[in-house]
Design an enzyme around this catalytic site. Structure first.
Site, PDB file in Angstrom:
ATOM      1  N   CYS A 254       6.859   9.745  -0.877  1.00 42.57           N
ATOM      2  CA  CYS A 254       5.693  10.618  -0.766  1.00 42.57           C
ATOM      3  C   CYS A 254       5.582  11.621  -1.782  1.00 42.57           C
ATOM      4  O   CYS A 254       6.368  12.526  -1.963  1.00 42.57           O
ATOM      5  CB  CYS A 254       5.464  11.221   0.778  1.00 42.57           C
ATOM      6  SG  CYS A 254       3.884  12.117   0.698  1.00 42.57           S
TER       7      CYS A 254
ATOM      8  N   HIS B  46      11.506   6.792   7.296  1.00 42.19           N
ATOM      9  CA  HIS B  46      11.783   6.519   5.670  1.00 42.19           C
ATOM     10  C   HIS B  46      13.374   7.168   5.883  1.00 42.19           C
ATOM     11  O   HIS B  46      13.931   7.521   6.718  1.00 42.19           O
ATOM     12  CB  HIS B  46      11.023   7.945   5.105  1.00 42.19           C
ATOM     13  CG  HIS B  46       9.606   7.670   4.578  1.00 42.19           C
ATOM     14  ND1 HIS B  46       9.015   8.356   3.828  1.00 42.19           N
ATOM     15  CD2 HIS B  46       8.926   6.632   5.048  1.00 42.19           C
ATOM     16  CE1 HIS B  46       7.937   7.933   3.600  1.00 42.19           C
ATOM     17  NE2 HIS B  46       7.584   6.813   4.500  1.00 42.19           N
TER      18      HIS B  46
ATOM     19  N   ARG C 134       0.897  -1.113  -0.005  1.00 36.91           N
ATOM     20  CA  ARG C 134      -0.043   0.093  -0.014  1.00 36.91           C
ATOM     21  C   ARG C 134       0.921   1.120  -0.123  1.00 36.91           C
ATOM     22  O   ARG C 134       1.124   1.998  -0.781  1.00 36.91           O
ATOM     23  CB  ARG C 134      -1.001  -0.155   1.288  1.00 36.91           C
ATOM     24  CG  ARG C 134      -2.179   1.044   0.923  1.00 36.91           C
ATOM     25  CD  ARG C 134      -1.774   2.400   1.072  1.00 36.91           C
ATOM     26  NE  ARG C 134      -1.226   2.719   2.269  1.00 36.91           N
ATOM     27  CZ  ARG C 134      -0.838   4.098   2.554  1.00 36.91           C
ATOM     28  NH1 ARG C 134      -0.825   4.925   1.623  1.00 36.91           N
ATOM     29  NH2 ARG C 134      -0.286   4.390   3.727  1.00 36.91           N
ATOM     30  N   ASP C 135       1.548   1.653   1.070  1.00 35.23           N
ATOM     31  CA  ASP C 135       2.082   2.791   1.296  1.00 35.23           C
ATOM     32  C   ASP C 135       3.376   2.777   0.103  1.00 35.23           C
ATOM     33  O   ASP C 135       3.630   4.059  -0.645  1.00 35.23           O
ATOM     34  CB  ASP C 135       2.861   3.099   2.871  1.00 35.23           C
ATOM     35  CG  ASP C 135       3.550   4.262   2.948  1.00 35.23           C
ATOM     36  OD1 ASP C 135       3.014   5.266   2.201  1.00 35.23           O
ATOM     37  OD2 ASP C 135       4.599   4.238   3.699  1.00 35.23           O
TER      38      ASP C 135
HETATM   39 MG    MG Z   1       5.714   5.745   4.413  1.00 41.15          MG
END
Ligand code: MG
Length: 279
Positions: A233, A202, A8-9
């Protein structure tokens, strides 16, 4: 406990779109390697997030292993409706510690996003669906700079009060230093129990593993990571991918911390992801 967020992410923030077949295989392979909590997709608008347009189909095709938690991200009641239709028993909601980041990310104030989260939690209760909370930009915001720990503590407490069983603290742009991680967690753990908190680092500045060790030293045992370091992101300039699951497992193996994940099964999946990304 490692929460595998790659499907997902990770994939949501890659520029390529993975096929439904590959997503299903990826999730099955991860569970086969020993992953006990996996984020499988996101019930979001397909026109806004095309990488996640097939989440309902992915979920439908999964063979769910008993004891494994499969979570989907839901941004609002409409997404929650879709998650309920798909038979999800675990969902995740999200907001940010930075007002500007939240506006740029989901075009909503933090206050408005909390109201949406409350609506989602109300819908979850009658279906016995667990709700996990994500809090982004807990240390640094790409627009506002350093975030005050008190703000993060207040929002994490609010998410728990609203009904989130766990809150994952995100270093969205990967700028947190070990000292900053310690600084926030020491304050936060005075009022919130460590078993309600996860960390989501991250590796932008190569400090993710060090930051995880700091969190562990303070009693936090739940770590988000993505196989092959998938993701980043798109709304956070300069953000690199999530810390790689295989790096976290290797470090924990070396430190004698059991993860239940077999590195020899995880490494081929990580290689597959790195090849997929560059193919
Ligand atoms: Mg992330």
């Amino acid at each position: 406990m490692i929460v595998e967020v790659g499907p997902r992410d990770g994939l949501q923030n890659e520029s390529k779109i993975m096929s439904t077949d590959d997503k299903v295989k990826l999730i099955h392979d991860l569970v086969d390697a020993g992953v006990q909590h996996v984020e499988v997709g996101s019930f979001v608008r397909a026109d806004l997030v095309p990488t996640m347009a097939d989440t309902a189909e992915v979920v439908k095709r999964l063979t769910r292993k008993p004891g494994v938690r499969y979570t989907a991200l839901v941004p609002n009641p409409k997404g929650m409706d879709a998650a309920i239709q798909s038979g999800m028993t675990s969902v995740a909601v999200f907001t940010a510690a930075s007002e500007t980041f939240n506006q740029k990310n989901i075009r909503m104030s933090v206050g408005d996003s909390l109201a949406k989260i409350q609506d989602v939690i109300k819908m979850a209760a009658p279906h016995q669906i667990d709700v996990r909370g994500y809090l982004s930009t807990c240390w640094h915001c790409p627009y506002e700079g350093a975030i005050k720990p008190e703000r993060v503590v207040a929002l994490a407490a609010e998410l728990i009060k609203m009904g989130c069983w766990e809150v994952s603290l995100g270093d969205t742009i990967g700028h947190a230093t070990p000292d900053e991680v310690r600084g926030l967690l020491v304050i936060l753990l005075k009022t919130i129990s460590a078993d309600r908190i996860a960390v989501h680092f991250h590796d932008t500045n190569g400090r993710a593993l060090e930051n995880i060790r700091v969190a562990q030293s303070l009693g936090i045992t739940t770590i988000d990571s993505a196989v092959g370091g998938l993701g980043g992101c798109p709304f956070a300039p300069g953000a690199k991918g999530n810390v790689a699951t295989e790096s976290v497992v290797e470090m924990l193996d070396n430190n004698g911390v059991a993860t239940g994940i077999a590195l020899q099964k995880l490494l081929p999946i990580a290689n597959w992801m790195r090849q997929w990304r560059t193919s």
